[in-house]
Each structure stands twice: as structure tokens, then as C-alpha cells.
Design an enzyme around this catalytic site. Structure first.
Site, short mmCIF file in Angstrom:
data_model
loop_
_atom_site.label_atom_id
_atom_site.label_comp_id
_atom_site.label_asym_id
_atom_site.label_seq_id
_atom_site.Cartn_x
_atom_site.Cartn_y
_atom_site.Cartn_z
CD GLU A 106 6.92 -5.95 -1.90
OE1 GLU A 106 7.15 -4.65 -2.79
OE2 GLU A 106 7.52 -6.88 -1.77
CB ALA A 130 0.96 7.83 4.37
CB CYS A 142 3.15 0.04 -7.01
SG CYS A 142 3.13 -1.67 -7.14
N GLY A 155 1.13 -1.30 -0.60
CA GLY A 155 0.29 0.07 0.36
C GLY A 155 0.88 1.65 0.25
CB SER A 156 0.29 4.69 1.17
OG SER A 156 -0.87 5.07 1.83
N GLY A 201 2.80 2.25 5.00
CA GLY A 201 3.21 1.54 5.45
C GLY A 201 4.34 1.97 7.02
P1 NAD Z 1 -3.08 2.40 1.49
O1 NAD Z 1 -1.98 2.77 2.07
O2 NAD Z 1 -4.11 3.32 1.45
O3 NAD Z 1 -3.46 0.86 1.79
C1 NAD Z 1 -3.57 -0.90 1.78
C2 NAD Z 1 -4.19 -0.98 3.07
O4 NAD Z 1 -4.15 -0.91 4.21
C3 NAD Z 1 -5.73 -1.18 2.93
O5 NAD Z 1 -6.08 -2.40 3.27
C4 NAD Z 1 -6.36 0.16 4.21
O6 NAD Z 1 -7.25 -1.17 4.35
C5 NAD Z 1 -4.42 -0.69 4.99
N1 NAD Z 1 -4.32 0.16 6.06
C6 NAD Z 1 -5.20 1.42 5.79
N2 NAD Z 1 -5.02 2.42 7.36
C7 NAD Z 1 -3.72 0.98 8.29
C8 NAD Z 1 -3.34 0.67 9.30
N3 NAD Z 1 -3.39 2.50 10.16
N4 NAD Z 1 -2.95 -0.10 10.03
C9 NAD Z 1 -3.11 -0.85 8.92
N5 NAD Z 1 -3.74 -1.24 7.38
C10 NAD Z 1 -3.92 0.29 7.18
O7 NAD Z 1 -3.01 1.69 -0.33
P2 NAD Z 1 -3.96 1.84 -1.38
O8 NAD Z 1 -4.63 3.32 -1.80
O9 NAD Z 1 -4.90 0.70 -1.20
O10 NAD Z 1 -2.87 1.24 -2.55
C11 NAD Z 1 -1.97 2.66 -3.29
C12 NAD Z 1 -0.39 2.07 -2.98
O11 NAD Z 1 -0.77 1.25 -2.94
C13 NAD Z 1 0.10 3.06 -3.72
O12 NAD Z 1 0.94 4.07 -3.01
C14 NAD Z 1 0.70 2.42 -4.67
O13 NAD Z 1 1.86 2.28 -5.41
C15 NAD Z 1 0.89 0.87 -3.48
N6 NAD Z 1 1.08 -0.53 -4.16
C16 NAD Z 1 2.31 -0.82 -3.81
C17 NAD Z 1 2.25 -2.46 -4.61
C18 NAD Z 1 4.04 -2.45 -4.48
O14 NAD Z 1 3.92 -3.69 -4.76
N7 NAD Z 1 4.85 -2.07 -3.90
C19 NAD Z 1 1.92 -2.81 -5.74
C20 NAD Z 1 0.07 -2.11 -5.58
C21 NAD Z 1 0.38 -1.25 -4.72
#
Ligand code: NAD
Length: 504
Positions: free
Chosen positions: A245, A226, A279, A223-224, A228
Site C-alpha cells: 500500500e 521506494a 496517501c 509506506g512509500s 516498498g
Molecule cells: P516509509 O516507506 O518511509 O516507511 C514505512 C515503514 O517502512 C516504516 O515503518 C519504516 O521503518 C519501514 N522501513 C523503512 N525501510 C525499510 C526496509 N528497508 N525494510 C522494511 N521496512 C522498512 O513511509 P512513511 O514515510 O512512513 O509513510 C509515508 C508513505 O506512506 C507515503 O508515501 C504515503 O502515501 C504512504 N501511505 C500509503 C497508504 C496506503 O494505504 N496506500 C497509507 C498511508 C501511507
């Protein structure tokens, strides 16, 4: 006014949330919000199932996983439809990421034994009386938190590899794609006659946090950046190891000898497919100045007719997460305010659900269109004097996920100089579909690896074993060791390592 497409907690209950179709706001499904008690219960069930699953042979586990792979393959249209409705992406794109995920499940299942099974290693002269082996044991229960942009392919990089290594998994899919996550868990549970080897807990960030602090042995987060950081901080509580990731700002480099038509086709697809919500998507393009004009004519020509919409002719879907729209617009506006030229699209390209393809050139390197992840169908294309400059600008980012190079002669040399986890030469994102290659980034793109042998080992711990075959010539690990033995040991180590030998 448009209805909000953010998942909303149902009024009065706080126990469910809705997932909505980002193309039109239609309700796709209602899902429970798992609280800490429910997450802990899922992890406890996973712990129990880990005893059975982890004790199976690699071959038995592979058989179950390959059966699951076949079920997904046969029902691919069903899964693609859920993904299409939850993310808005065209059906063909939804299918494509499932195709890639199927290949990964197959590779992980078939290669786990070879990569993780017991291996003999040389014991060395000093320990010649020992037989040494290393094997990789499952950690137990792995928590996986996924994003929405590739709701099958992305989490599968953790799920399939963790399962093949002998772990059970509790998966928290994105709140935008809970149906996809549930479908994956339901089908594996069906194959395993009810064993909770892969469970899904749905919910928002709080549910993800509950998984981070639960009794899991590793947490794989995609995910993002932030989020992470929050995940790492929460996992620190129990010293739970994490894989992160996160996002990227990948570039595609075009050398003067590149096939410009192919490079333009790749840049367009790398930047615009999945509405730029990738990503490892292309966000920046650096083109050798000698071929810049020719490249721009090529990409402008190829971009004709490419548009975002919800009809079957549109090759680009909506922006899945509505809050991203203002970020995309702010990056475009910032670039234009600082002097970037608009080739197609522009500020007006950002609508209420869809963003039309936008290509900007001569984008200042300090604008957010260059420095921040845009996650929309935009490309910033800048000329460079040399490939040295292209590499320098590419590496001038705090991210380091992936990238691409188009060059006939110097592709390998340029690729090696890019500070990122993955690079494709004369194609885009090809590495993601090669299951034997590790996937992951450096810097703020995260750490740890999914896919390939590294991805299997990521969900294990190394177990080293020595077995004494015969009495040692010199007994070193005993209080009975005398001065003569010390002298012999010194003589031997001097013979072995005291010379001035070089590697050759
Ligand atoms: P996000 O960080 O908003 O959410 C990702 C996940 O984290 C969701 O399931 C969300 O519910 C969960 N989450 C939110 N707050 C949390 C917390 N405090 N504790 C634990 N979990 C929590 O990201 P997104 O908008 O779903 O995805 C887009 C981002 O993901 C982009 O930055 C993209 O580049 C990245 N991404 C990276 C890869 C990679 O392999 N490097 C692959 C796909 C997407």
C-alpha cells in the site's frame, strides 16, 4: 539551529531510539530497536500463538476482537493523545482515524465467518456426483509494517483483517509512531490474557527488513513506494507474498454542474487535512473551465483563516517527518519556476516545522507538483476544457490510488474511467470509512487489498474440497476408462458446449 527531529539512535548503545514531538521537538518516548534475533523470537512466539488463535471458531475470535474494540473505544482519548504527541496532528484528527479504525475492527470481526467460512459451490453437470466447498484458511503469521501518517487507521486495515481471518500478527510501526503501535499491542494482549496474538517490534528500517526475511507467511507493507521495492526484494528471499500500500497523486475532478461550495470544501479538506500527509489526500484538482473562476473564488474564501500551528485553534499540525519539508518546498518552487500562479501560500509557506496552506493554479503538468507525491498541504488546481481531459490528466500518472469526482449528472461515468483503486463521488475519501469496500491501488500505488471481503481473503489461502456423493455416471479418472466412455464424454460435452449459444 533547530534540533533534528529524525528518530536518533541513542549514543553508545544502539539499542534504543527516541520518538519526538514534531511540533516542538519534545521527547515523547524511548523505544527498543529490535534486532534480527528479537524479531525472529517475536515471530516464533506468534507462530506458537497462531496454533491456538487459528483453531478458535470465528465466533470466539470475533468475541475477543469486539472486546478489544470496546477497550479502544473507552480509552480513545488516551490513544489519541499518544498519536497527537507523536505525529503532531490535532487531537480531533487523531480521534477521527481511531473512530474509523474501530468500525473496521468491528466489521472484520463480524464478517469473517460469512466471508471466509465454508461455502458450497455448484459442481457442474460433468461432476454432478461431487459436493464442492471452498473455505479460506489463515496463513499463519502475518508481518505488518506501517507508516506514521495514520498510525492507527492504516496498519489496522491489515492487522484487524489478518487477525479476524485467524492469523497472528507481528507489527513494526513507523519509528515516528512507536508508542501508538505499542499501545495497540498492549491492549489486545490485555484482552487475550497475555497470548501474543499481536506483538510489536519497534525500530528503524533495519527492524522492518528483519521482519521481511523472518519466518512470516505474508508481509503487509504500507509506506512509500521506494521502501516498498526494498520490502518486496527482501521478501523474495523466502518467496514471502507481499501487499504493498504505497503513495498516490490523487485528483479531485470538478464538473461544470458540480456544487462548487461542496467541491471546494472537499478539495480543501482533502488537500490540507493532516497537513496533506494522507496517501489518499487530494494533491491535484481539475476544474471544468466554465466554472474555474467561480470555484477559485469559493476555495480562496473558504481557505481564509485556515493555518498550520501547534495552538488549539490551528486546524493543521506540523510536518511529522522533517525530511519532507524540503520535498514540499522543491515541488512548490518547481511549479512557480515553470509558471504556476500562487493563490495562497507559496515558497515562504514552508517553515521549520509547519507548512502553511498553499494553493497554486495553472501548474504545468510536467512539474513535480503534478508528477510526484508532495505529502504537504498544497493543492495544484488546473482548468480543463472537458471531463475527458480531466480523466486523461488524472490517469497520466504512474500512481493510481484513489480520487474524487464532483458532478451532479456524470459522477458515476467519470468515476469508472479513473484508473485507481477507489473513487468518491461528491465527497472525499468516503470509501476509506466504508468497511465493506476494498482499499488499495494500482500502478506504483501498490497492489493487494485491505478492508472488506477482499481484505479478509488477502490474509488467507483458498481451500477447495470435493466430496464424492455417489458413483459417477461416467468414470473418467480411471485406467479402466474405455472407448465407449470417451465417446459418451465427447457426446455430453458437445451437447453442453458445442452449440452457438450466446450469453442471452
Ligand atoms: P516509509 O516507506 O518511509 O516507511 C514505512 C515503514 O517502512 C516504516 O515503518 C519504516 O521503518 C519501514 N522501513 C523503512 N525501510 C525499510 C526496509 N528497508 N525494510 C522494511 N521496512 C522498512 O513511509 P512513511 O514515510 O512512513 O509513510 C509515508 C508513505 O506512506 C507515503 O508515501 C504515503 O502515501 C504512504 N501511505 C500509503 C497508504 C496506503 O494505504 N496506500 C497509507 C498511508 C501511507
Amino acid at each position: 539551529m533547530t534540533a533534528t527531529l529524525e528518530p536518533t539512535v541513542e549514543s553508545g548503545t544502539a539499542a534504543t531510539f527516541e520518538s519526538l514531538n514534531p511540533s516542538n521537538g519534545d521527547l515523547v518516548g524511548v523505544h527498543p530497536i529490535a534486532d534480527k534475533v528479537q524479531v525472529d523470537a517475536a515471530v516464533a512466539r506468534a507462530r506458537e500463538a497462531a496454533g491456538w488463535w487459528g483453531a478458535l471458531s470465528f465466533d470466539d475470535r470475533a468475541e475477543y476482537l469486539l472486546t478489544w474494540r470496546s477497550v479502544i473505544t473507552r480509552r480513545i482519548a488516551q490513544l489519541a493523545e499518544i498519536s497527537h504527541r507523536e505525529t503532531g496532528k490535532p487531537h480531533g484528527d487523531a480521534q477521527l482515524e481511531i473512530v474509523m479504525a474501530i468500525d473496521h475492527i468491528t466489521w472484520a470481526a463480524k464478517n469473517a465467518k460469512k466471508v471466509l467460512g465454508s461455502h458450497k459451490v455448484p459442481s457442474g453437470l460433468l461432476m454432478a456426483n461431487q459436493a464442492s466447498t471452498v473455505e479460506y484458511k489463515p496463513l499463519g503469521v502475518v508481518g505488518v509494517i506501517g507508516p506514521w501518517n495514520y498510525p492507527v487507521f492504516t496498519p489496522m486495515g491489515s492487522i484487524a483483517y489478518a487477525l479476524a481471518a485467524g492469523n497472528t500478527v507481528v507489527f513494526k510501526p513507523s519509528e515516528y509512531t512507536p508508542g501508538v503501535g505499542q499501545w495497540l499491542a498492549d491492549t489486545l494482549t490485555e484482552v487475550l490474557h497475555g497470548y501474543p496474538v499481536l506483538q510489536v517490534v519497534t525500530g528503524l528500517g533495519k527492524t522492518g527488513n528483519a521482519l521481511c526475511v523472518a519466518d512470516v507467511d505474508k508481509l503487509a507493507f504500507t509506506g512509500s513506494g521506494a521502501t516498498g521495492k526494498k520490502v518486496m526484494a527482501a521478501c523474495a528471499k523466502n518467496l514471502t507474498p507481499v501487499i504493498i500500500e504505497a503513495g498516490g497523486k490523487d485528483s479531485l475532478i470538478v464538473d461544470e454542474d458540480a456544487d462548487l461550495a461542496k467541491a471546494a470544501e472537499a478539495a480543501l479538506w482533502g488537500g490540507m487535512s493532516n497537513a496533506g500527509q494522507t496517501c489518499i489526500g487530494t494533491e491535484r484538482v481539475y476544474v471544468h473551465e466554465k466554472v474555474f473562476d467561480a470555484f477559485m473564488s469559493e476555495i480562496t474564501e473558504q481557505a481564509k483563516g485556515l493555518r498550520a500551528g501547534s495552538d488549539s485553534e490551528a486546524k493543521i499540525g506540523p510536518i511529522t517527518m522533517p525530511s519532507q519539508l524540503k520535498i514540499i518546498k522543491s515541488h512548490i518552487d518547481d511549479a512557480i519556476a515553470r509558471g504556476a500562479k500562487v493563490v495562497i501560500g507559496g515558497s515562504d509557506a514552508v517553515g521549520e516545522r509547519f507548512v502553511q496552506p498553499t494553493i497554486l493554479t495553472h501548474v504545468p503538468e510536467d512539474s513535480t507538483e503534478i508528477t510526484e507525491e508532495t505529502f504537504g498541504p498544497t493543492l495544484a488546481i488546473n482548468p480543463v476544457r472537458s471531463m475527458d481531459e480531466a480523466v486523461e490528466l488524472t490517469n497520466a500518472t504512474r500512481y493510481g490510488l484513489a480520487g474524487a469526482v464532483f458532478s451532479k449528472k456524470n459522477g458515476m461515468d467519470i468515476a469508472r474511467r479513473i484508473r485507481s483503486g477507489m473513487t468518491s463521488i461528491n465527497s472525499v475519501v468516503a470509501f476509506a470509512a466504508v468497511p465493506a469496500l476494498p482499499f488499495g491501488g494500482v500502478g506504483e500505488s501498490g497492489f493487494g487489498r485491505i478492508h472488506g471481503p477482499d481484505g479478509l481473503k488477502e490474509f488467507t489461502y483458498a481451500k477447495a474440497i470435493t466430496r464424492q456423493k455417489f458413483k459417477p455416471l461416467m468414470m473418467l479418472t480411471s485406467f479402466a476408462r474405455d472407448a465407449k466412455t470417451d465417446g459418451n464424454a465427447l457426446q455430453m460435452i458437445t451437447m453442453m458446449h458445442g452449440g452457438k449459444k450466446t450469453l442471452k
